[in-house]
Design a protein around this motif. Sequence first.
Motif, mmCIF file in Angstrom:
data_model
loop_
_atom_site.group_PDB
_atom_site.id
_atom_site.type_symbol
_atom_site.label_atom_id
_atom_site.label_comp_id
_atom_site.label_asym_id
_atom_site.label_seq_id
_atom_site.Cartn_x
_atom_site.Cartn_y
_atom_site.Cartn_z
ATOM 1 N N ILE A 2 -48.646 64.209 -12.847
ATOM 2 C CA ILE A 2 -47.765 63.075 -11.338
ATOM 3 C C ILE A 2 -46.550 62.490 -11.840
ATOM 4 O O ILE A 2 -45.027 62.470 -11.812
ATOM 5 C CB ILE A 2 -48.337 61.916 -10.864
ATOM 6 C CG1 ILE A 2 -49.655 62.349 -9.834
ATOM 7 C CG2 ILE A 2 -47.615 60.670 -10.456
ATOM 8 C CD1 ILE A 2 -51.034 61.824 -9.617
ATOM 9 N N TYR A 5 -43.925 65.155 -12.773
ATOM 10 C CA TYR A 5 -43.811 66.294 -11.397
ATOM 11 C C TYR A 5 -42.163 64.458 -11.371
ATOM 12 O O TYR A 5 -41.317 65.303 -11.064
ATOM 13 C CB TYR A 5 -44.156 65.602 -10.360
ATOM 14 C CG TYR A 5 -43.373 65.985 -9.275
ATOM 15 C CD1 TYR A 5 -42.411 67.388 -8.759
ATOM 16 C CD2 TYR A 5 -43.335 65.489 -8.231
ATOM 17 C CE1 TYR A 5 -42.430 67.168 -7.879
ATOM 18 C CE2 TYR A 5 -43.394 65.817 -6.836
ATOM 19 C CZ TYR A 5 -42.477 67.193 -6.708
ATOM 20 O OH TYR A 5 -41.653 67.305 -5.439
ATOM 21 N N ILE A 54 -44.870 63.793 -1.669
ATOM 22 C CA ILE A 54 -45.689 63.943 -1.898
ATOM 23 C C ILE A 54 -46.153 64.834 -1.405
ATOM 24 O O ILE A 54 -47.176 65.846 -1.975
ATOM 25 C CB ILE A 54 -47.290 62.974 -0.957
ATOM 26 C CG1 ILE A 54 -46.438 61.456 -1.059
ATOM 27 C CG2 ILE A 54 -48.222 63.199 -1.051
ATOM 28 C CD1 ILE A 54 -47.573 60.710 -0.613
ATOM 29 N N PHE A 55 -45.594 65.875 -0.304
ATOM 30 C CA PHE A 55 -45.844 67.244 0.047
ATOM 31 C C PHE A 55 -45.334 68.175 -1.106
ATOM 32 O O PHE A 55 -46.387 69.197 -1.231
ATOM 33 C CB PHE A 55 -45.073 66.776 1.898
ATOM 34 C CG PHE A 55 -45.058 68.652 1.421
ATOM 35 C CD1 PHE A 55 -46.424 68.940 2.822
ATOM 36 C CD2 PHE A 55 -44.269 69.409 2.117
ATOM 37 C CE1 PHE A 55 -46.436 70.254 2.822
ATOM 38 C CE2 PHE A 55 -43.872 70.410 2.731
ATOM 39 C CZ PHE A 55 -45.395 70.851 3.037
ATOM 40 N N TYR A 57 -44.965 68.000 -3.884
ATOM 41 C CA TYR A 57 -45.425 67.598 -4.541
ATOM 42 C C TYR A 57 -47.013 68.345 -5.106
ATOM 43 O O TYR A 57 -47.130 69.427 -6.192
ATOM 44 C CB TYR A 57 -46.206 66.073 -5.525
ATOM 45 C CG TYR A 57 -46.896 65.540 -6.944
ATOM 46 C CD1 TYR A 57 -46.707 65.637 -7.693
ATOM 47 C CD2 TYR A 57 -49.155 65.495 -6.663
ATOM 48 C CE1 TYR A 57 -47.967 66.017 -8.662
ATOM 49 C CE2 TYR A 57 -49.676 65.874 -7.004
ATOM 50 C CZ TYR A 57 -48.871 65.616 -8.372
ATOM 51 O OH TYR A 57 -50.211 65.475 -9.590
ATOM 52 N N LYS A 58 -48.015 67.956 -4.138
ATOM 53 C CA LYS A 58 -48.342 69.647 -3.815
ATOM 54 C C LYS A 58 -48.550 70.618 -4.172
ATOM 55 O O LYS A 58 -49.010 71.474 -4.727
ATOM 56 C CB LYS A 58 -50.124 69.092 -2.869
ATOM 57 C CG LYS A 58 -49.780 68.008 -2.436
ATOM 58 C CD LYS A 58 -51.140 67.340 -1.077
ATOM 59 C CE LYS A 58 -51.845 66.204 -1.409
ATOM 60 N NZ LYS A 58 -52.726 65.958 -0.420
ATOM 61 N N LYS A 59 -47.083 70.838 -3.367
ATOM 62 C CA LYS A 59 -47.115 72.755 -3.188
ATOM 63 C C LYS A 59 -46.306 73.551 -4.553
ATOM 64 O O LYS A 59 -46.525 74.183 -4.981
ATOM 65 C CB LYS A 59 -45.654 72.565 -2.208
ATOM 66 C CG LYS A 59 -45.449 74.557 -1.721
ATOM 67 C CD LYS A 59 -45.021 74.294 -0.402
ATOM 68 C CE LYS A 59 -43.642 75.538 -0.106
ATOM 69 N NZ LYS A 59 -44.700 76.451 -0.658
ATOM 70 N N THR A 61 -46.573 72.041 -7.672
ATOM 71 C CA THR A 61 -46.811 71.682 -9.115
ATOM 72 C C THR A 61 -48.696 72.839 -9.247
ATOM 73 O O THR A 61 -49.648 72.757 -9.685
ATOM 74 C CB THR A 61 -48.076 70.420 -8.932
ATOM 75 O OG1 THR A 61 -48.648 69.355 -8.366
ATOM 76 C CG2 THR A 61 -46.301 69.090 -9.651
ATOM 77 N N HIS A 62 -49.129 72.949 -7.782
ATOM 78 C CA HIS A 62 -50.517 74.044 -8.007
ATOM 79 C C HIS A 62 -49.900 74.926 -8.495
ATOM 80 O O HIS A 62 -50.750 75.790 -9.536
ATOM 81 C CB HIS A 62 -50.128 74.584 -6.299
ATOM 82 C CG HIS A 62 -50.605 75.051 -6.472
ATOM 83 N ND1 HIS A 62 -52.426 75.059 -5.783
ATOM 84 C CD2 HIS A 62 -51.000 76.891 -5.887
ATOM 85 C CE1 HIS A 62 -53.309 76.436 -6.425
ATOM 86 N NE2 HIS A 62 -52.547 77.357 -5.842
ATOM 87 N N LYS A 65 -50.240 73.872 -12.608
ATOM 88 C CA LYS A 65 -51.350 73.405 -12.388
ATOM 89 C C LYS A 65 -52.844 74.837 -13.070
ATOM 90 O O LYS A 65 -53.133 74.807 -13.992
ATOM 91 C CB LYS A 65 -51.777 73.251 -11.805
ATOM 92 C CG LYS A 65 -51.524 71.259 -11.058
ATOM 93 C CD LYS A 65 -52.469 71.221 -10.366
ATOM 94 C CE LYS A 65 -52.037 69.394 -10.316
ATOM 95 N NZ LYS A 65 -52.448 68.791 -8.681
#
Length: 334
Positions: A2, A5, A54-55, A57-59, A61-62, A65
């Motif tokens: 986080i 990002y 937030i949306f 970030y998930k997309k 950083t996937h 990761k």
Amino acid sequence: MIRKYLAERLSWITFFTFLHLFIILVAYLDSAIPVKPIMYIVFLSLIMFCIFLIFRYKKETHYFKLLEAREDNLDLSNLAEADSPFERIIECSIMNQTELLKQTAEKSQMTLEQEKDELLSWIHEVKTPLTAMHLMIDRLDDGMLKSHLTYEWLRIHLLLDQQLHQRRMPFIENDLYMENMNLETIIFDEIKTLQSWCIQKGIGFDMQLEVTEVLSDAKWLAFIIRQLLTNSIKYSENTDILIKSYIHDEQTILQVKDCGRGIESKDLSRIFDKGFTSTTNHRDSAATGMGLYLTKKAAKSLFLSIDVLSKPGVGTTMTLRFPKRNDFVNITSM
């Protein structure tokens, strides 16, 4: 992740914050623009921006990761699938770099194998004139000259032999043949090879072999014993070396004990390390630091263990422990 990002998107967040602060400032300065509706719009915009962040970030950083969790090897089967154009650029770069590394590794391996084969061939070729030289030395009448030449010949022979076994060490498992052998015969053959060196240094041998038969590989066991004997002879003068074999706790024990200069306690844990010579006699240019290192590696492949006891000025005892009879199943199944 986080924090990384947010650091990556800091310029966008800063620009968004500055833009809305600028709108509020303009509304505050211009009386024609109502401030409260502008503050309400800014508040809603802030909430929407946080949800969007937030949306994303998930997309976003996937993929990274998955890259972070990926093992650092040349296997591309576990490489994450790219979705965005920038991710495809990264994927393409990784694939190109991996293929380049594979090609470089293959070329390096081929070069290394070629150099190893050439060195082994050279060692075998050198052995022929070395054998002829030994026959010529044997025909000399001058005893003193013959003794000195034989000693120098032996040094070359031992160095070549050590180099040969060092090159074969990575493939020792392919070269092993376990069989019952006469331990006494192997030891006497090695002593006979080192005879001229022992005579020159006034060294004799005290043989106390209660056990004369062991199960092992003849060639590699002879190499191990040769290294233990040469190590004892090198650091001894005008004394006897005790070679003793016996049974203890169902194990065959072979000991090589000398009364040489011994080893400092601070060096005992390092004598089997590659390239280590000594901290006390660090200027000893004759030592290579490879003999005991190769001995330890060969012993491990033969399921043998080596223990060392030493005291400076008193001597050194090398103890070679053969596996128990019940453990021979592991060896003969190779």
